[in-house]
Motif scaffolding. Structure first.
Motif, PDB file in Angstrom:
ATOM      1  N   ILE A  11     -27.811 -14.869   5.775  1.00 10.67           N
ATOM      2  CA  ILE A  11     -27.418 -14.560   7.151  1.00 10.67           C
ATOM      3  C   ILE A  11     -27.789 -13.115   7.432  1.00 10.67           C
ATOM      4  O   ILE A  11     -27.449 -12.222   6.653  1.00 10.67           O
ATOM      5  CB  ILE A  11     -25.901 -14.734   7.361  1.00 10.67           C
ATOM      6  N   VAL A  12     -28.472 -12.882   8.547  1.00  9.05           N
ATOM      7  CA  VAL A  12     -28.728 -11.527   9.023  1.00  9.05           C
ATOM      8  C   VAL A  12     -28.128 -11.417  10.416  1.00  9.05           C
ATOM      9  O   VAL A  12     -28.526 -12.150  11.331  1.00  9.05           O
ATOM     10  CB  VAL A  12     -30.228 -11.194   9.079  1.00  9.05           C
ATOM     11  N   THR A  13     -27.162 -10.521  10.601  1.00  8.76           N
ATOM     12  CA  THR A  13     -26.570 -10.334  11.922  1.00  8.76           C
ATOM     13  C   THR A  13     -27.373  -9.295  12.701  1.00  8.76           C
ATOM     14  O   THR A  13     -27.992  -8.410  12.121  1.00  8.76           O
ATOM     15  CB  THR A  13     -25.096  -9.901  11.829  1.00  8.76           C
ATOM     16  N   GLY A  14     -27.344  -9.434  14.015  1.00  8.84           N
ATOM     17  CA  GLY A  14     -28.139  -8.530  14.848  1.00  8.84           C
ATOM     18  C   GLY A  14     -29.609  -8.647  14.534  1.00  8.84           C
ATOM     19  O   GLY A  14     -30.338  -7.655  14.523  1.00  8.84           O
ATOM     20  N   ALA A  15     -30.074  -9.886  14.307  1.00  7.17           N
ATOM     21  CA  ALA A  15     -31.434 -10.101  13.777  1.00  7.17           C
ATOM     22  C   ALA A  15     -32.469 -10.384  14.850  1.00  7.17           C
ATOM     23  O   ALA A  15     -33.599 -10.738  14.530  1.00  7.17           O
ATOM     24  CB  ALA A  15     -31.418 -11.246  12.771  1.00  7.17           C
ATOM     25  N   GLY A  16     -32.112 -10.220  16.117  1.00  3.65           N
ATOM     26  CA  GLY A  16     -33.068 -10.526  17.173  1.00  3.65           C
ATOM     27  C   GLY A  16     -34.090  -9.441  17.431  1.00  3.65           C
ATOM     28  O   GLY A  16     -35.153  -9.710  17.996  1.00  3.65           O
ATOM     29  N   ARG A  17     -33.783  -8.226  17.020  1.00  7.80           N
ATOM     30  CA  ARG A  17     -34.674  -7.094  17.286  1.00  7.80           C
ATOM     31  C   ARG A  17     -34.569  -6.078  16.142  1.00  7.80           C
ATOM     32  O   ARG A  17     -33.690  -6.154  15.296  1.00  7.80           O
ATOM     33  CB  ARG A  17     -34.298  -6.389  18.596  1.00  7.80           C
ATOM     34  N   GLY A  82     -17.610 -18.839  12.353  1.00  6.69           N
ATOM     35  CA  GLY A  82     -18.607 -19.786  12.822  1.00  6.69           C
ATOM     36  C   GLY A  82     -19.996 -19.517  12.271  1.00  6.69           C
ATOM     37  O   GLY A  82     -20.765 -20.449  12.033  1.00  6.69           O
ATOM     38  N   VAL A  83     -20.338 -18.253  12.072  1.00  8.08           N
ATOM     39  CA  VAL A  83     -21.644 -17.921  11.489  1.00  8.08           C
ATOM     40  C   VAL A  83     -21.735 -18.435  10.054  1.00  8.08           C
ATOM     41  O   VAL A  83     -22.741 -19.028   9.648  1.00  8.08           O
ATOM     42  CB  VAL A  83     -21.921 -16.404  11.520  1.00  8.08           C
ATOM     43  N   ILE A  84     -20.683 -18.217   9.286  1.00 11.25           N
ATOM     44  CA  ILE A  84     -20.658 -18.697   7.900  1.00 11.25           C
ATOM     45  C   ILE A  84     -20.761 -20.220   7.877  1.00 11.25           C
ATOM     46  O   ILE A  84     -21.541 -20.802   7.095  1.00 11.25           O
ATOM     47  CB  ILE A  84     -19.366 -18.245   7.188  1.00 11.25           C
ATOM     48  N   GLU A  85     -19.992 -20.864   8.722  1.00 18.18           N
ATOM     49  CA  GLU A  85     -20.008 -22.323   8.775  1.00 18.18           C
ATOM     50  C   GLU A  85     -21.379 -22.866   9.186  1.00 18.18           C
ATOM     51  O   GLU A  85     -21.814 -23.913   8.714  1.00 18.18           O
ATOM     52  CB  GLU A  85     -18.923 -22.818   9.729  1.00 18.18           C
ATOM     53  N   PHE A  91     -27.787 -25.337   5.763  1.00 11.23           N
ATOM     54  CA  PHE A  91     -28.536 -25.172   4.514  1.00 11.23           C
ATOM     55  C   PHE A  91     -27.731 -25.488   3.255  1.00 11.23           C
ATOM     56  O   PHE A  91     -28.254 -25.371   2.145  1.00 11.23           O
ATOM     57  CB  PHE A  91     -29.089 -23.756   4.430  1.00 11.23           C
ATOM     58  N   GLY A  92     -26.455 -25.845   3.412  1.00 11.68           N
ATOM     59  CA  GLY A  92     -25.669 -26.304   2.279  1.00 11.68           C
ATOM     60  C   GLY A  92     -25.014 -25.239   1.437  1.00 11.68           C
ATOM     61  O   GLY A  92     -24.253 -25.561   0.516  1.00 11.68           O
ATOM     62  N   ARG A  93     -25.246 -23.958   1.760  1.00 17.71           N
ATOM     63  CA  ARG A  93     -24.689 -22.890   0.942  1.00 17.71           C
ATOM     64  C   ARG A  93     -24.890 -21.558   1.654  1.00 17.71           C
ATOM     65  O   ARG A  93     -25.531 -21.486   2.701  1.00 17.71           O
ATOM     66  CB  ARG A  93     -25.357 -22.847  -0.430  1.00 17.71           C
ATOM     67  N   LEU A  94     -24.350 -20.490   1.059  1.00 15.53           N
ATOM     68  CA  LEU A  94     -24.609 -19.130   1.518  1.00 15.53           C
ATOM     69  C   LEU A  94     -24.723 -18.243   0.289  1.00 15.53           C
ATOM     70  O   LEU A  94     -23.863 -18.289  -0.595  1.00 15.53           O
ATOM     71  CB  LEU A  94     -23.483 -18.614   2.418  1.00 15.53           C
ATOM     72  N   ASP A  95     -25.791 -17.452   0.240  1.00 19.02           N
ATOM     73  CA  ASP A  95     -26.016 -16.563  -0.903  1.00 19.02           C
ATOM     74  C   ASP A  95     -26.012 -15.084  -0.538  1.00 19.02           C
ATOM     75  O   ASP A  95     -25.650 -14.249  -1.364  1.00 19.02           O
ATOM     76  CB  ASP A  95     -27.359 -16.893  -1.564  1.00 19.02           C
ATOM     77  N   VAL A  96     -26.450 -14.762   0.671  1.00 14.41           N
ATOM     78  CA  VAL A  96     -26.613 -13.356   1.059  1.00 14.41           C
ATOM     79  C   VAL A  96     -26.124 -13.154   2.484  1.00 14.41           C
ATOM     80  O   VAL A  96     -26.460 -13.923   3.388  1.00 14.41           O
ATOM     81  CB  VAL A  96     -28.093 -12.921   0.973  1.00 14.41           C
ATOM     82  N   LEU A  97     -25.337 -12.101   2.677  1.00 12.44           N
ATOM     83  CA  LEU A  97     -24.925 -11.668   4.010  1.00 12.44           C
ATOM     84  C   LEU A  97     -25.448 -10.258   4.253  1.00 12.44           C
ATOM     85  O   LEU A  97     -25.121  -9.337   3.496  1.00 12.44           O
ATOM     86  CB  LEU A  97     -23.403 -11.679   4.126  1.00 12.44           C
ATOM     87  N   VAL A  98     -26.263 -10.114   5.293  1.00  5.34           N
ATOM     88  CA  VAL A  98     -26.726  -8.795   5.716  1.00  5.34           C
ATOM     89  C   VAL A  98     -26.024  -8.460   7.025  1.00  5.34           C
ATOM     90  O   VAL A  98     -26.301  -9.057   8.074  1.00  5.34           O
ATOM     91  CB  VAL A  98     -28.257  -8.760   5.908  1.00  5.34           C
ATOM     92  N   ASN A  99     -25.088  -7.528   6.973  1.00  4.06           N
ATOM     93  CA  ASN A  99     -24.388  -7.068   8.169  1.00  4.06           C
ATOM     94  C   ASN A  99     -25.214  -5.962   8.825  1.00  4.06           C
ATOM     95  O   ASN A  99     -25.363  -4.863   8.257  1.00  4.06           O
ATOM     96  CB  ASN A  99     -23.002  -6.534   7.799  1.00  4.06           C
ATOM     97  N   ALA A 136     -16.508 -13.790   2.028  1.00  4.64           N
ATOM     98  CA  ALA A 136     -15.765 -13.649   0.770  1.00  4.64           C
ATOM     99  C   ALA A 136     -14.859 -14.844   0.538  1.00  4.64           C
ATOM    100  O   ALA A 136     -14.728 -15.330  -0.603  1.00  4.64           O
ATOM    101  CB  ALA A 136     -14.943 -12.360   0.799  1.00  4.64           C
ATOM    102  N   ALA A 137     -14.236 -15.341   1.603  1.00  4.21           N
ATOM    103  CA  ALA A 137     -13.367 -16.511   1.457  1.00  4.21           C
ATOM    104  C   ALA A 137     -14.175 -17.729   1.006  1.00  4.21           C
ATOM    105  O   ALA A 137     -13.719 -18.515   0.158  1.00  4.21           O
ATOM    106  CB  ALA A 137     -12.660 -16.797   2.778  1.00  4.21           C
ATOM    107  N   TYR A 138     -15.364 -17.885   1.547  1.00  2.78           N
ATOM    108  CA  TYR A 138     -16.229 -18.991   1.138  1.00  2.78           C
ATOM    109  C   TYR A 138     -16.591 -18.866  -0.339  1.00  2.78           C
ATOM    110  O   TYR A 138     -16.478 -19.835  -1.112  1.00  2.78           O
ATOM    111  CB  TYR A 138     -17.491 -19.011   2.001  1.00  2.78           C
ATOM    112  N   TRP A 139     -17.013 -17.678  -0.762  1.00  2.00           N
ATOM    113  CA  TRP A 139     -17.424 -17.497  -2.159  1.00  2.00           C
ATOM    114  C   TRP A 139     -16.251 -17.609  -3.122  1.00  2.00           C
ATOM    115  O   TRP A 139     -16.393 -18.125  -4.231  1.00  2.00           O
ATOM    116  CB  TRP A 139     -18.135 -16.159  -2.321  1.00  2.00           C
TER     117      TRP A 139
END
Length: 304
Positions: A11-17, A82-85, A91-99, A136-139
């Protein structure tokens, strides 16, 4: 490309620009599946559009990668969940969060109003905290259910958070808060297989072009563009990838610009005097100047 992120979901937030777009494209180019989160707001946080995120997704798919757009507000607690969900559903999982998401409302402290303070702290600091909380709750759940976790969080601070920046009191405070959050989260989440680091990037984006127009101008054709946002992304991709060495790095802050990577050392205890009793105020006129004379002078605030 080396495929260092093959199989990773990011996940990359603010990823539009700007930096977020560069990060999303770089992760996808190295084999990651990317959730491109962006509300499409103006620089001050007003308005919104799905266009920027959709454009980045289209670019990734055109290059053969996998990506989905997401328009949740990361500074809303339910929106961050909602982003995590979305990542897990797609994609069935989450490995990396870029804030990375952020806005600007630059003002001198004396001119700053409450609404401007609240808006900047909400997007930067609360947005980081909300996303980090739900990831963190997901992991933690994954770890407790016996599924191996090899996850990464990369937060975005700034030189303004490290040193301060004149005219950016609320931005500097929010970015400094992100550094503190990074250190705490790194200590708390290690038990679940999660690393947490932060970057303080310098690049030409919507947030910097007005403040640093002279120093961040595009170079002549053929010359290395030291201020291109794409220069920042390789370290994030490595930190978020499958390299075993990356899994050992946590609780650190990196300043990034052009081809330079600097480890920021942060606060450390300096000279100390201990007398074993309570100080009298009158005694300190000699003690404090002596301590300061032994210590390293602070780095200057940007713009001072």
């Amino acid at each position: 490309m080396s495929g260092v992120c093959t199989g990773r979901v990011v996940i990359v937030t603010g990823a539009g620009r700007g930096l977020g777009r560069a990060h999303a494209l770089a992760f996808a180019a190295e084999g990651a599946k990317v959730v491109v989160n962006d509300v499409g707001a103006a620089l001050d946080g007003s308005g919104g559009s799905s266009g920027p995120a959709d454009d980045v997704v289209a670019e990734i798919r055109a290059a053969g990668g996998e990506a989905v757009a997401d328009g949740h507000d990361v500074a809303d607690w339910a929106g961050a969940r909602g982003v995590i969900e979305r990542a897990v559903a797609e994609f069935g999982r989450l490995d990396v969060l870029v804030n990375n998401a952020g806005i600007l409302r630059d003002r001198m402290v004396v001119s700053l109003d409450e609404a401007e303070w609240d808006a900047v702290v909400r997007v930067h600091l609360k947005g980081h905290a909300a996303m980090l909380h739900h990831a963190a709750a997901y992991w933690r759940t994954e770890a407790k259910q016996g599924r191996p976790v090899d996850a990464r969080v990369i937060n975005t601070s700034s030189g303004a958070g490290l040193l301060g920046s004149v005219g950016q009191g609320c931005y500097s405070a929010a970015k400094a808060g992100i550094l503190g959050l990074t250190l705490v989260a790194a200590a708390e989440l290690a038990r679940y297989g999660v690393t947490v680091n932060a970057i303080a990037p310098a690049a030409r984006t919507r947030m910097t072009e007005a403040a640093f127009a002279d120093t961040m101008a595009a170079p002549e054709a053929g010359a290395f563009d030291a201020m291109a946002p794409e220069n920042v992304s390789p370290l994030l991709v490595w930190l978020g990838g499958n390299d075993a060495e990356a899994a050992k790095v946590t609780g650190r802050v990196f300043e990034l610009d052009g081809g330079r990577i600097t480890v920021a050392d942060g606060w450390r205890r300096g000279p100390t005097v201990e007398i074993g009793r309570r100080w009298e105020p009158g005694e300190l006129s000699a003690v404090v100047p002596a301590l300061l004379a032994e210590s390293n002078p602070p780095e200057p605030v940007y713009g001072s």
